[in-house]
Scaffold this active site. Structure first.
Site, PDB file in Angstrom:
ATOM      1  N   CYS A 157      48.423  37.546  36.760  1.00  0.00           N
ATOM      2  CA  CYS A 157      48.337  38.107  38.104  1.00  0.00           C
ATOM      3  C   CYS A 157      49.580  38.933  38.388  1.00  0.00           C
ATOM      4  O   CYS A 157      50.694  38.505  38.081  1.00  0.00           O
ATOM      5  CB  CYS A 157      48.197  36.969  39.123  1.00  0.00           C
ATOM      6  SG  CYS A 157      48.022  37.527  40.827  1.00  0.00           S
ATOM      7  N   HIS A 166      41.821  35.953  46.018  1.00  0.00           N
ATOM      8  CA  HIS A 166      42.950  36.467  46.818  1.00  0.00           C
ATOM      9  C   HIS A 166      42.562  36.666  48.286  1.00  0.00           C
ATOM     10  O   HIS A 166      43.386  36.492  49.182  1.00  0.00           O
ATOM     11  CB  HIS A 166      43.468  37.798  46.263  1.00  0.00           C
ATOM     12  CG  HIS A 166      44.414  37.660  45.123  1.00  0.00           C
ATOM     13  ND1 HIS A 166      45.607  36.977  45.202  1.00  0.00           N
ATOM     14  CD2 HIS A 166      44.339  38.132  43.850  1.00  0.00           C
ATOM     15  CE1 HIS A 166      46.236  37.034  44.042  1.00  0.00           C
ATOM     16  NE2 HIS A 166      45.478  37.728  43.195  1.00  0.00           N
ATOM     17  N   HIS A 175      38.688  36.431  40.324  1.00  0.00           N
ATOM     18  CA  HIS A 175      40.136  36.342  40.530  1.00  0.00           C
ATOM     19  C   HIS A 175      40.540  37.087  41.814  1.00  0.00           C
ATOM     20  O   HIS A 175      41.262  36.542  42.663  1.00  0.00           O
ATOM     21  CB  HIS A 175      40.855  36.930  39.307  1.00  0.00           C
ATOM     22  CG  HIS A 175      42.336  36.978  39.417  1.00  0.00           C
ATOM     23  ND1 HIS A 175      43.158  36.146  38.693  1.00  0.00           N
ATOM     24  CD2 HIS A 175      43.160  37.767  40.152  1.00  0.00           C
ATOM     25  CE1 HIS A 175      44.422  36.420  38.987  1.00  0.00           C
ATOM     26  NE2 HIS A 175      44.444  37.412  39.867  1.00  0.00           N
ATOM     27  N   GLU A 176      40.074  38.320  41.949  1.00  0.00           N
ATOM     28  CA  GLU A 176      40.423  39.124  43.131  1.00  0.00           C
ATOM     29  C   GLU A 176      39.776  38.550  44.391  1.00  0.00           C
ATOM     30  O   GLU A 176      40.395  38.538  45.460  1.00  0.00           O
ATOM     31  CB  GLU A 176      40.022  40.590  42.931  1.00  0.00           C
ATOM     32  CG  GLU A 176      40.647  41.278  41.728  1.00  0.00           C
ATOM     33  CD  GLU A 176      42.152  41.139  41.612  1.00  0.00           C
ATOM     34  OE1 GLU A 176      42.840  40.952  42.642  1.00  0.00           O
ATOM     35  OE2 GLU A 176      42.663  41.198  40.480  1.00  0.00           O
TER      36      GLU A 176
END
Length: 177
Positions: free
Chosen positions: A101, A147, A143-144
């Site tokens: 990341c 966030h 993953h994004e």
């Protein structure tokens, strides 16, 4: 004109906040944010970046898979802005894969993610898109997406034994790929 924007790091409380829906996609500020994120992710050798990583609390990220120094075997795709994204279905199969990341430099983790996901998002022109993503690109999306809810990949580690340094990753994983 796009510009490089600073990426906030793990420990910054803004990285842990939930993001708000993007109301007006055509807003000049949102379009500029998209351009800045595309420039920043390319410059940082990333394959994705979310608005919260540049301290913008918006449900927006870029998926920009391409081979680079950090991900030499990544598939090639155009950088894509995904606004107000959703996962609408996913496979039962979960696969562990290495992730890093831009907000957690120097560390990689072996993270479990769905192998295939069906997603929905609005593109930068305001059109609703639906598609299925698999493998590495599905991993980037998940993953994004995390966030946007204040979740960082290290939160998904099943064990601290699944964590290595970037240098060790490059020597052990990339060299043997």
């Amino acid at each position: 004109m796009s510009e490089l924007v600073p990426i906030i790091q793990l420990g910054n409380p803004q990285l842990r906040e939930k993001s708000a829906l993007v109301e007006n996609i055509q807003d000049e500020e949102i379009q500029r944010l998209i351009e800045n994120l595309i420039t920043t992710v390319a410059q940082a050798n990333g394959v994705g970046i979310a608005a919260p990583q540049v301290a913008a609390k918006k449900r927006l990220f870029i998926v920009a898979s391409r081979p680079n120094a950090r991900y030499p075997n990544a598939p090639e795709m155009e950088p894509t802005a995904m606004i107000n994204p959703k996962i609408i279905a996913h496979s039962t199969e979960v696969v562990k894969g290495w992730e890093g990341c831009l907000s957690v430099p120097g560390v990689r983790g072996l993270i479990p993610r769905y192998q295939a996901i069906e997603i929905e998002y609005t593109d930068r022109n305001g059109k609703l898109q639906q598609q299925e993503l698999t493998d590495f690109v599905a991993r980037i999306f998940q993953h994004e997406y995390d966030h946007l809810d204040g979740i960082v990949f290290v939160d998904r580690l099943e064990s601290t034994l699944d964590m290595i340094t970037e240098q060790e990753y490059q020597q052990r994983v990339v060299k043997n790929a």
